[in-house]
Design a protein around this motif. Structure first.
Motif, PDB file in Angstrom:
ATOM      1  N   ALA A 106       0.830  -1.210   0.000  1.00 19.77           N
ATOM      2  CA  ALA A 106       0.000   0.000   0.000  1.00 19.77           C
ATOM      3  C   ALA A 106       0.865   1.262   0.000  1.00 19.77           C
ATOM      4  N   ALA A 107       1.946   1.235   0.770  1.00 19.29           N
ATOM      5  CA  ALA A 107       2.770   2.444   0.911  1.00 19.29           C
ATOM      6  C   ALA A 107       3.644   2.704  -0.318  1.00 19.29           C
ATOM      7  N   LEU A 108       4.234   1.645  -0.852  1.00 19.87           N
ATOM      8  CA  LEU A 108       5.226   1.836  -1.933  1.00 19.87           C
ATOM      9  C   LEU A 108       4.646   1.660  -3.335  1.00 19.87           C
ATOM     10  N   GLN A 109       3.552   0.892  -3.444  1.00 16.25           N
ATOM     11  CA  GLN A 109       2.982   0.529  -4.749  1.00 16.25           C
ATOM     12  C   GLN A 109       4.105   0.199  -5.738  1.00 16.25           C
ATOM     13  N   PRO A 110       4.851  -0.835  -5.445  1.00 15.96           N
ATOM     14  CA  PRO A 110       6.089  -1.098  -6.191  1.00 15.96           C
ATOM     15  C   PRO A 110       5.860  -1.469  -7.657  1.00 15.96           C
ATOM     16  N   GLN A 111       6.800  -1.015  -8.496  1.00 14.84           N
ATOM     17  CA  GLN A 111       6.846  -1.439  -9.905  1.00 14.84           C
ATOM     18  C   GLN A 111       8.075  -2.334 -10.037  1.00 14.84           C
ATOM     19  N   PHE A 112       7.919  -3.469 -10.667  1.00 11.21           N
ATOM     20  CA  PHE A 112       9.010  -4.442 -10.678  1.00 11.21           C
ATOM     21  C   PHE A 112       9.675  -4.554 -12.039  1.00 11.21           C
ATOM     22  N   THR A 113      10.991  -4.757 -11.989  1.00  9.37           N
ATOM     23  CA  THR A 113      11.706  -5.220 -13.178  1.00  9.37           C
ATOM     24  C   THR A 113      11.764  -6.746 -13.029  1.00  9.37           C
ATOM     25  N   PRO A 114      12.105  -7.479 -14.091  1.00 11.42           N
ATOM     26  CA  PRO A 114      12.185  -8.942 -13.939  1.00 11.42           C
ATOM     27  C   PRO A 114      13.096  -9.375 -12.791  1.00 11.42           C
ATOM     28  N   THR A 115      14.219  -8.665 -12.606  1.00 15.50           N
ATOM     29  CA  THR A 115      15.160  -9.057 -11.542  1.00 15.50           C
ATOM     30  C   THR A 115      14.566  -8.789 -10.167  1.00 15.50           C
ATOM     31  N   THR A 116      14.029  -7.596  -9.969  1.00 17.90           N
ATOM     32  CA  THR A 116      13.483  -7.281  -8.636  1.00 17.90           C
ATOM     33  C   THR A 116      12.276  -8.162  -8.318  1.00 17.90           C
ATOM     34  N   LEU A 117      11.569  -8.575  -9.370  1.00 12.23           N
ATOM     35  CA  LEU A 117      10.411  -9.455  -9.158  1.00 12.23           C
ATOM     36  C   LEU A 117      10.868 -10.815  -8.624  1.00 12.23           C
ATOM     37  N   VAL A 118      11.926 -11.359  -9.210  1.00 12.29           N
ATOM     38  CA  VAL A 118      12.442 -12.651  -8.754  1.00 12.29           C
ATOM     39  C   VAL A 118      12.966 -12.532  -7.323  1.00 12.29           C
ATOM     40  N   ILE A 119      13.667 -11.416  -7.041  1.00 10.38           N
ATOM     41  CA  ILE A 119      14.197 -11.218  -5.682  1.00 10.38           C
ATOM     42  C   ILE A 119      13.051 -11.108  -4.685  1.00 10.38           C
ATOM     43  N   THR A 120      12.018 -10.339  -5.060  1.00  9.35           N
ATOM     44  CA  THR A 120      10.850 -10.189  -4.183  1.00  9.35           C
ATOM     45  C   THR A 120      10.195 -11.559  -3.943  1.00  9.35           C
ATOM     46  N   GLY A 121      10.042 -12.330  -5.024  1.00 10.09           N
ATOM     47  CA  GLY A 121       9.441 -13.659  -4.901  1.00 10.09           C
ATOM     48  C   GLY A 121      10.248 -14.543  -3.971  1.00 10.09           C
ATOM     49  N   LEU A 122      11.569 -14.466  -4.109  1.00  8.36           N
ATOM     50  CA  LEU A 122      12.447 -15.296  -3.290  1.00  8.36           C
ATOM     51  C   LEU A 122      12.333 -14.916  -1.813  1.00  8.36           C
ATOM     52  N   VAL A 123      12.360 -13.608  -1.546  1.00  5.83           N
ATOM     53  CA  VAL A 123      12.276 -13.146  -0.150  1.00  5.83           C
ATOM     54  C   VAL A 123      10.920 -13.530   0.447  1.00  5.83           C
ATOM     55  N   VAL A 142       6.397 -14.536  -9.511  1.00  5.77           N
ATOM     56  CA  VAL A 142       6.941 -14.159 -10.825  1.00  5.77           C
ATOM     57  C   VAL A 142       5.842 -14.195 -11.891  1.00  5.77           C
ATOM     58  N   SER A 143       5.016 -15.249 -11.882  1.00  5.93           N
ATOM     59  CA  SER A 143       3.994 -15.358 -12.938  1.00  5.93           C
ATOM     60  C   SER A 143       2.886 -14.335 -12.760  1.00  5.93           C
ATOM     61  N   SER A 144       2.650 -13.886 -11.524  1.00  9.68           N
ATOM     62  CA  SER A 144       1.594 -12.887 -11.309  1.00  9.68           C
ATOM     63  C   SER A 144       2.104 -11.478 -11.608  1.00  9.68           C
ATOM     64  N   GLY A 145       3.381 -11.336 -11.859  1.00 11.53           N
ATOM     65  CA  GLY A 145       3.940 -10.023 -12.164  1.00 11.53           C
ATOM     66  C   GLY A 145       4.002  -9.111 -10.948  1.00 11.53           C
ATOM     67  N   GLY A 146       3.873  -9.676  -9.763  1.00 12.08           N
ATOM     68  CA  GLY A 146       3.994  -8.884  -8.547  1.00 12.08           C
ATOM     69  C   GLY A 146       2.727  -8.144  -8.159  1.00 12.08           C
ATOM     70  N   VAL A 147       1.592  -8.507  -8.787  1.00  9.05           N
ATOM     71  CA  VAL A 147       0.348  -7.826  -8.413  1.00  9.05           C
ATOM     72  C   VAL A 147      -0.250  -8.468  -7.164  1.00  9.05           C
ATOM     73  N   GLU A 148      -0.918  -7.643  -6.361  1.00  3.07           N
ATOM     74  CA  GLU A 148      -1.609  -8.096  -5.142  1.00  3.07           C
ATOM     75  C   GLU A 148      -0.697  -8.964  -4.264  1.00  3.07           C
ATOM     76  N   LEU A 149       0.395  -8.342  -3.843  1.00  2.00           N
ATOM     77  CA  LEU A 149       1.368  -9.075  -3.024  1.00  2.00           C
ATOM     78  C   LEU A 149       0.802  -9.444  -1.658  1.00  2.00           C
ATOM     79  N   GLY A 150      -0.089  -8.584  -1.128  1.00  2.00           N
ATOM     80  CA  GLY A 150      -0.644  -8.833   0.203  1.00  2.00           C
ATOM     81  C   GLY A 150      -1.411 -10.142   0.249  1.00  2.00           C
ATOM     82  N   SER A 151      -2.397 -10.282  -0.662  1.00  2.00           N
ATOM     83  CA  SER A 151      -3.158 -11.538  -0.676  1.00  2.00           C
ATOM     84  C   SER A 151      -2.250 -12.687  -1.103  1.00  2.00           C
TER      85      SER A 151
END
Lengths: 280, 190
Positions: free
Chosen positions: A34-51, A172-181
């Protein structure tokens, strides 16, 4: 008397701390999204998914590992099992289920009977067999596999590795949308994968240390696959929303209750084994 | 990992159990393939403005207006769809197709005709146009949508059966579309 009571009290506190940690994790993801509304590059998306996938994996791994108080399994062996689970998911499980059988392309839009049957025959059987095979064809004859409950510990470790890959793929497949749910889904997926594997491990452990008939292990695999299918059927309503918003959350709740109930059964079973073998 | 020695009878029993478990998996996967095939080939009938057709069982249907009669859309890949139109035109099919392509290119400047040729489909003379356009409306990165239009003469005009799908999936979608196209019948005057 005092020792075991203190030990159980400590275990209970650690379990509560695990649940609180996971709730905080989900809330933190909701807050950050909600606070950051992040936009992901492919690399940051994989890192986010991993974390995001690692947090529930570590917490649930610790949760199951703590059960084995009598003679804890070597940590390096448990971690190897986690890695083996992740490798089997990446190399066989996901390509077979999502690639060859194209399950995402048809299962969730199928009639209920097909969702349950297809989920059982394809998704459940493949996932639970791979967890079984990982333990059966690696540590099963090792000296460290010396109690029936070790079956549960090793298979849950494999399952947590498996869930790690599923969760990374999901982000990764969701593209980082709706991370909370997504975070709720990941916590639940990891617990569910571990609990179904625990059922496989329960049968595997008994198979090794008690005289059991030939159909014993196939029965365990069938039961775990059926629970797996039921869980994804219930949770699937969250994604489809075909039954309406209220039932959607009811489905998620029922799926959580199912995974929780299996985990409780496994914890009870381990507790019973420890009592029989002098842990309590 | 230190291996331990296991008595031979137990070892044999465990090996048999493992073989049985592997066989169980193989049988389950074979049956699972059967479920997949049954679900993917399942259709349901639809009737709309004199048209009847068999569409994939889980697909969503949207009623049309004017020339556009209805469309059926794959809920798991929303840019995969079958569209049925009835163009109130007479004359040669290639001319009807050309006029329609021009009209679409005026509305959508990414629209491109790839091939256009006469065909015989299910024993009926027709005309086929394959085309591509860029989908700018869907969420996410814009992507190329490819499609086919089959034109057939009917009593009240020209029936156009269209397939659209993501360019990567259009080849896989073609057999299903052809099955759908064969199932379409039109009863004029309804």
């Amino acid at each position: 008397m005092n020792g075991p009571w203190r030990q159980r009290s400590g275990l209970w506190q650690a379990d509560v701390a695990s649940i609180v940690l996971l709730i905080l994790f989900v809330l933190a993801i909701f807050g950050l999204e909600a606070a950051l509304q992040p936009q992901f590059t492919p690399t940051t998306l994989v890192i986010t998914g991993l974390v995001m996938a690692l947090v529930p994996a570590v917490v649930w791994l610790a949760f199951f590992y703590r059960r084995d108080r009598l003679e804890p399994e070597p940590k390096h062996l448990v971690l190897q099992m986690v890695l083996l689970g992740a490798l089997l998911a990446s190399a066989i499980g996901v390509p077979l289920v999502d690639g060859l059988f194209d399950v995402p392309g048809w299962l969730s839009s199928s009639p209920a009977w097909a969702q349950l049957l297809g989920g059982f025959l394809i998704v459940g059987m493949t996932q639970e067999f791979l967890k079984y095979a990982a333990v059966r064809f690696s540590v099963y004859y090792a000296a460290d596999f010396n109690e029936a409950i070790d079956g549960i510990i090793y298979t849950t470790a494999v399952a947590i590795g498996y869930a790690l890959v599923l969760n990374i793929n999901f982000v990764v497949s969701s593209g980082g949308v709706e991370l909370g749910s997504g975070a709720i889904r990941m916590v639940l997926t990891t617990l569910a994968q571990a609990s179904f594997a625990g059922v496989v491990g329960y049968f595997l452990g008994r198979m090794k240390f008690e005289k059991r008939p030939l159909w014993w292990m196939p029965l365990g695999l069938t039961l775990a696959a059926a629970l797996n299918s039921l869980f994804y059927f219930l949770r699937g309503n969250l994604n489809q929303g075909s039954l309406g918003a209220v039932n959607t959350w009811l489905g998620l709740l029922l799926a959580a209750v199912l995974a929780g109930a299996i985990t409780w059964f496994l914890a009870r079973s381990i507790q019973h084994d420890l009592a029989v073998h002098g842990g309590d | 990992m230190t291996p331990v020695s296991i008595p031979q009878p137990q070892l044999t029993q465990e090996r048999r159990s493992a073989v049985l478990t592997i066989l169980l998996l193989l049988v389950a996967l074979l049956l699972g393939w059967g479920v997949k095939t049954a679900v993917q080939n399942a259709t349901r009938p639809i009737e709309q403005s004199g048209f009847t057709a068999e569409i994939p069982a889980g697909w969503l249907v949207q009623e049309g207006a004017g020339d556009f009669v209805f469309l059926a859309r794959n809920p798991l890949a929303l840019d995969e769809l079958y569209r049925v139109s009835l163009v109130p035109a007479t004359g040669e099919l290639d001319v009807v197709a050309e006029n329609r392509n021009l009209a679409r290119a005026q509305i959508d400047d990414t629209y491109r005709v790839l091939t256009a040729e006469p065909i015989v489909f299910a024993g009926q003379d027709g005309y086929k146009v394959s085309f591509a356009r860029v989908d700018l409306d869907s969420p996410g990165v814009p992507h190329v949508v490819e499609g086919l239009d089959y034109y057939f003469v009917q009593a009240d005009g020209v029936m156009v059966l269209s397939l659209e799908a993501h360019s990567e999936h259009v080849a896989a979608a073609l057999p299903g579309f052809q099955q759908f196209a064969q199932s379409v019948t039109y009863h004029s005057g309804e």
